[in-house]
Design a protein around this motif. Structure first.
Motif, mmCIF file in Angstrom:
data_model
loop_
_atom_site.group_PDB
_atom_site.id
_atom_site.type_symbol
_atom_site.label_atom_id
_atom_site.label_comp_id
_atom_site.label_asym_id
_atom_site.label_seq_id
_atom_site.Cartn_x
_atom_site.Cartn_y
_atom_site.Cartn_z
ATOM 1 N N LEU A 1 0.814 -1.212 0.000
ATOM 2 C CA LEU A 1 0.000 0.000 0.000
ATOM 3 C C LEU A 1 0.853 1.270 0.000
ATOM 4 O O LEU A 1 0.360 2.353 -0.317
ATOM 5 C CB LEU A 1 -0.927 -0.005 1.226
ATOM 6 N N LYS A 2 2.115 1.125 0.338
ATOM 7 C CA LYS A 2 2.998 2.286 0.348
ATOM 8 C C LYS A 2 3.155 2.878 -1.056
ATOM 9 O O LYS A 2 3.153 4.106 -1.244
ATOM 10 C CB LYS A 2 4.365 1.891 0.899
ATOM 11 N N THR A 3 3.241 2.003 -2.066
ATOM 12 C CA THR A 3 3.448 2.479 -3.451
ATOM 13 C C THR A 3 2.250 3.244 -3.980
ATOM 14 O O THR A 3 2.393 4.383 -4.469
ATOM 15 C CB THR A 3 3.783 1.286 -4.358
ATOM 16 N N PRO A 4 1.042 2.695 -3.946
ATOM 17 C CA PRO A 4 -0.090 3.474 -4.474
ATOM 18 C C PRO A 4 -0.348 4.759 -3.690
ATOM 19 O O PRO A 4 -0.763 5.767 -4.258
ATOM 20 C CB PRO A 4 -1.278 2.509 -4.373
ATOM 21 N N LEU A 5 -0.075 4.729 -2.367
ATOM 22 C CA LEU A 5 -0.248 5.961 -1.585
ATOM 23 C C LEU A 5 0.772 7.024 -2.022
ATOM 24 O O LEU A 5 0.447 8.220 -2.093
ATOM 25 C CB LEU A 5 -0.094 5.664 -0.099
ATOM 26 N N ALA A 6 1.987 6.578 -2.317
ATOM 27 C CA ALA A 6 2.998 7.520 -2.806
ATOM 28 C C ALA A 6 2.606 8.094 -4.160
ATOM 29 O O ALA A 6 2.793 9.292 -4.444
ATOM 30 C CB ALA A 6 4.351 6.825 -2.891
#
Length: 371
Positions: free
Chosen positions: A238-243
């Motif tokens: 989830l870190k990637t799409p949030l970034a």
């Protein structure tokens, strides 16, 4: 548990005691009546045999008979009575028969109430000599002996009934001590302590329970490991799409006009959709962790392009060029979400560790049946 076991023990013992007492009472009454009836008949026949000679020599003398038979040798003799008739004349009676009166009793065995007491009679007539012998016995003797027999049976059983439950309680308390220790060991354990319980000195009766608890602890360990793994995976994915969403939001803030904002908002919407889809995939993977995943044919090139499109905004935000190189048009057999997750992780690591101004290129090749 101890109370239930004690009740289970005492209840059948109590029922057995009552049944045994009733059986003993009826059996003793029957046997004693038979025995004492036989004794009455024997006494009457002995007296008849003794008195025949006296009658042949003349009418017996009452005083002589009192001297011969009137002495009391045992306390029970006052409950035994003898009367002898010669024709219609009563010529002898024992002291215990003084209140019987002059009424004849029928021949054979009979029961008669005299002055509020029951007496058992046996009357033996002798037609040849004209003698009739009556042997009687107070029922009090029989009831007293029956009472003593029943008490002699009941008393030890009653003592046993009073003594056995405490002994059983103490024995049960000692017997379940390993179970109490097992309960205490499980109770004081730290929630993170999932080591198996030692089976060294565990009794055979509790060993299946100990093994079942150990199996449960092992399953809990696997479940906790899978939960941590899912948490780590969810945080990483989830870190990637949030970034990406954050990058697109910043781009939208810097948009010079409305027309430049539209494509950024579209990309932002797509990024939110991908984040939602990714969350759904992670939850699905968590539910199906112990189940067989659905597999099928996967287009390798389409999966790689999808992963590159999802992470392109993140690469641009970091000053990197995202390129998609040569991708063979091959179809693989497997789980589509797992393959997309693997390619996405590969690209995310490449973006994260590439220097600014660099280039990230995604390409694939097939060699010796391997991608």
């Amino acid at each position: 548990l101890r109370r239930r076991f004690c009740f289970t023990l005492v209840q059948p013992m109590l029922v057995t005691l009552v049944v045994m007492g009733l059986a003993a009472f009826y059996s003793a009454r029957l046997e004693i009546n038979e025995l004492y009836d036989a004794e009455l008949a024997r006494n009457a026949r002995i007296m008849l045999a003794l008195m025949r000679h006296e009658v042949q020599e003349g009418e017996p003398d009452m005083d002589t008979l009192y001297e011969r038979f009137g002495q009391v040798g045992h306390s029970y003799e006052k409950h035994i009575a003898i009367r002898m008739w010669l024709g219609e004349k009563l010529f002898y009676h024992s002291k215990s028969a003084e209140h019987f009166g002059l009424q004849h009793v029928i021949a054979g065995f009979s029961t008669k109430e005299i002055d509020g007491e029951e007496w058992r009679f046996f009357v033996l007539p002798d037609p040849d000599s004209g003698l009739t012998v009556e042997a009687a016995e107070n029922y009090h003797i029989r009831q007293d002996i029956i009472h003593k027999i029943v008490v002699s049976i009941f008393l030890p059983a009653l003592v046993l009934l009073l003594v056995v439950p405490p002994i059983f309680w103490m024995g049960l308390r000692l017997g379940i001590r390993p179970l109490v220790r097992l309960s205490q060991e499980v109770e004081v354990r730290n929630p993170d302590d999932l080591k198996p319980i030692a089976e060294g000195k565990t009794p055979q009766e509790i060993l299946p329970l100990t093994r079942a608890i150990n199996q449960l602890l092992a399953k809990l360990g696997v479940a906790l490991y899978q939960e941590r793994r899912f948490t780590d995976l969810a945080a990483h994915e989830l870190k990637t799409p949030l970034a990406v969403i954050k990058t697109l939001t910043q781009s939208a803030q810097r948009a010079p006009n409305q027309e430049a904002l539209v494509p950024i908002l579209n990309s932002l919407n797509d990024a939110a959709d991908r984040a939602t889809a990714m969350t759904s995939q992670l939850l699905t993977l968590a539910r199906l962790d112990h189940e067989k995943l659905v597999e099928g044919d996967i287009a390798l090139d389409d999966t790689c392009r999808q992963a590159a499109a999802e992470l392109a905004p993140l690469a641009l935000a970091r000053g990197l060029a995202m390129e998609v190189g040569e991708l063979p048009a091959v179809r693989l057999h497997g789980q589509a979400d797992m393959l997309l997750l693997a390619v996405r992780n590969l690209l995310d690591n490449a973006i994260k560790y590439s220097p600014a101004g660099g280039r990230v290129q995604l390409s694939a090749a097939v060699e010796a049946g391997m991608v």
